[in-house]
Design a protein around this motif. Structure first.
Motif, PDB file in Angstrom:
ATOM      1  N   GLU A   7       0.808  -1.221   0.000  1.00  0.00           N
ATOM      2  CA  GLU A   7       0.000   0.000   0.000  1.00  0.00           C
ATOM      3  C   GLU A   7       0.844   1.275   0.000  1.00  0.00           C
ATOM      4  O   GLU A   7       0.353   2.351  -0.356  1.00  0.00           O
ATOM      5  CB  GLU A   7      -0.965   0.010   1.193  1.00  0.00           C
ATOM      6  CG  GLU A   7      -0.311  -0.015   2.559  1.00  0.00           C
ATOM      7  CD  GLU A   7      -0.082  -1.418   3.086  1.00  0.00           C
ATOM      8  OE1 GLU A   7       0.096  -1.559   4.312  1.00  0.00           O
ATOM      9  OE2 GLU A   7      -0.080  -2.370   2.272  1.00  0.00           O
ATOM     10  N   LYS A  30       0.882   4.038  -9.524  1.00  0.00           N
ATOM     11  CA  LYS A  30      -0.490   3.753  -9.958  1.00  0.00           C
ATOM     12  C   LYS A  30      -0.534   3.534 -11.474  1.00  0.00           C
ATOM     13  O   LYS A  30      -0.072   4.370 -12.250  1.00  0.00           O
ATOM     14  CB  LYS A  30      -1.419   4.894  -9.561  1.00  0.00           C
ATOM     15  CG  LYS A  30      -2.890   4.596  -9.812  1.00  0.00           C
ATOM     16  CD  LYS A  30      -3.772   5.664  -9.209  1.00  0.00           C
ATOM     17  CE  LYS A  30      -5.243   5.405  -9.494  1.00  0.00           C
ATOM     18  NZ  LYS A  30      -5.714   4.137  -8.915  1.00  0.00           N
ATOM     19  N   THR A  51       1.690   1.718  -3.978  1.00  0.00           N
ATOM     20  CA  THR A  51       0.600   2.014  -4.912  1.00  0.00           C
ATOM     21  C   THR A  51       0.502   3.492  -5.297  1.00  0.00           C
ATOM     22  O   THR A  51       0.374   3.813  -6.491  1.00  0.00           O
ATOM     23  CB  THR A  51      -0.742   1.519  -4.344  1.00  0.00           C
ATOM     24  OG1 THR A  51      -0.639   0.127  -4.062  1.00  0.00           O
ATOM     25  CG2 THR A  51      -1.866   1.735  -5.343  1.00  0.00           C
ATOM     26  N   GLU A  63      -3.754  -4.239  -4.164  1.00  0.00           N
ATOM     27  CA  GLU A  63      -2.764  -3.189  -4.410  1.00  0.00           C
ATOM     28  C   GLU A  63      -2.054  -3.412  -5.749  1.00  0.00           C
ATOM     29  O   GLU A  63      -1.804  -2.461  -6.500  1.00  0.00           O
ATOM     30  CB  GLU A  63      -1.740  -3.150  -3.270  1.00  0.00           C
ATOM     31  CG  GLU A  63      -2.321  -2.834  -1.903  1.00  0.00           C
ATOM     32  CD  GLU A  63      -3.021  -1.491  -1.838  1.00  0.00           C
ATOM     33  OE1 GLU A  63      -2.601  -0.561  -2.561  1.00  0.00           O
ATOM     34  OE2 GLU A  63      -3.996  -1.364  -1.071  1.00  0.00           O
TER      35      GLU A  63
END
Length: 238
Positions: free
Chosen positions: A166, A173, A169, A219
């Motif tokens: 996390e 992205k 991410t 994720e």
């Protein structure tokens, strides 16, 4: 014979049916044979076959993978070719995920649970200096071992991180063309080689790890480009 948990055996009987289950149980009487995969950043198949110091047979699903006899187990991690990065010691089944990931020149690839590095080394060899490989492991100590193995293999265009998914991410992205996800699991596929893992299965079991796997997969999905490829693997049957 290794003593397996009753609940596990019941699950495997359902999964494999009677004939498959009996064959599976018989496999526990066999000694695991060591295996390795050559590193094409340092050598190639033709050259390796000329200089290979071990008696080997090819892994059916990986032309760069070789199974050898139990007599070679002690020598494999001590041979000069190992320290030169010509091969990586790896279970035959563990060779499959990186073998099927369709790496192309210039790809940006994420190995999200990468330590100790067997799959990352193969991905780096496929990239052959192009693109980018981000090799991550949440454990700092395991990430250090990962970095060492990648360095020994002669991998370039690699970034090693030690972050929970996390945390990655927001930075990546929809960034990666390919992702390989060999998630933490209850280790059922390791029972024969490391019987002590059975205690962990009894204490935690598949349900505990399935929650972790779902979180990691979520994720990874957000870091994959639209139209990209993700290979998901575990060494667990259930």
């Amino acid at each position: 014979m290794i003593a397996l948990p009753d609940k596990y055996c019941e699950n495997m009987k359902i999964l494999l049916k009677e004939d498959g289950f009996n064959s599976y149980m018989e496999s526990f009487t066999e000694k695991p044979r060591p295996a390795f995969r050559i590193n094409t950043l340092k050598t190639d198949l033709q050259t390796w076959k000329k200089i290979c110091p071990f008696n080997t047979e090819t892994v059916p699903w990986c032309e760069k993978g070789f199974i050898t006899g139990t007599e070679a187990r002690a020598l494999l991690p001590k041979h000069p070719y190992y320290f030169a990065g010509l091969y990586y010691i790896q279970e035959p089944s563990a060779m499959l995920p990186a073998s099927v990931l369709p790496i192309e020149k210039g790809d940006r690839v994420l190995d999200l649970c990468a330590a100790p590095g067997g799959k990352a080394v193969e991905i780096a060899a496929k990239l052959n200096g192009s693109g980018l490989l981000v090799a991550n492991d949440i454990s700092v100590s395991r990430a250090m071992a990962l970095a060492k193995n990648l360095q020994m293999a002669g991998a370039s265009n690699v970034m090693v991180t030690a972050e929970p998914p996390e945390r990655l991410t927001p930075c990546f992205k929809e960034y990666f063309d390919k992702i390989i996800l060999d998630v933490p699991c209850s280790g059922e596929g390791m029972f024969r080689r490391e019987p002590e893992i059975i205690k962990n299965w009894i204490d935690k079991g598949p349900v505990y790890y399935s929650r972790i796997q779902k979180d990691i997969l979520r994720e990874a999905y957000h870091m994959l480009k639209p139209g990209g490829s993700l290979v998901y693997s575990t060494c667990t049957f259930s």
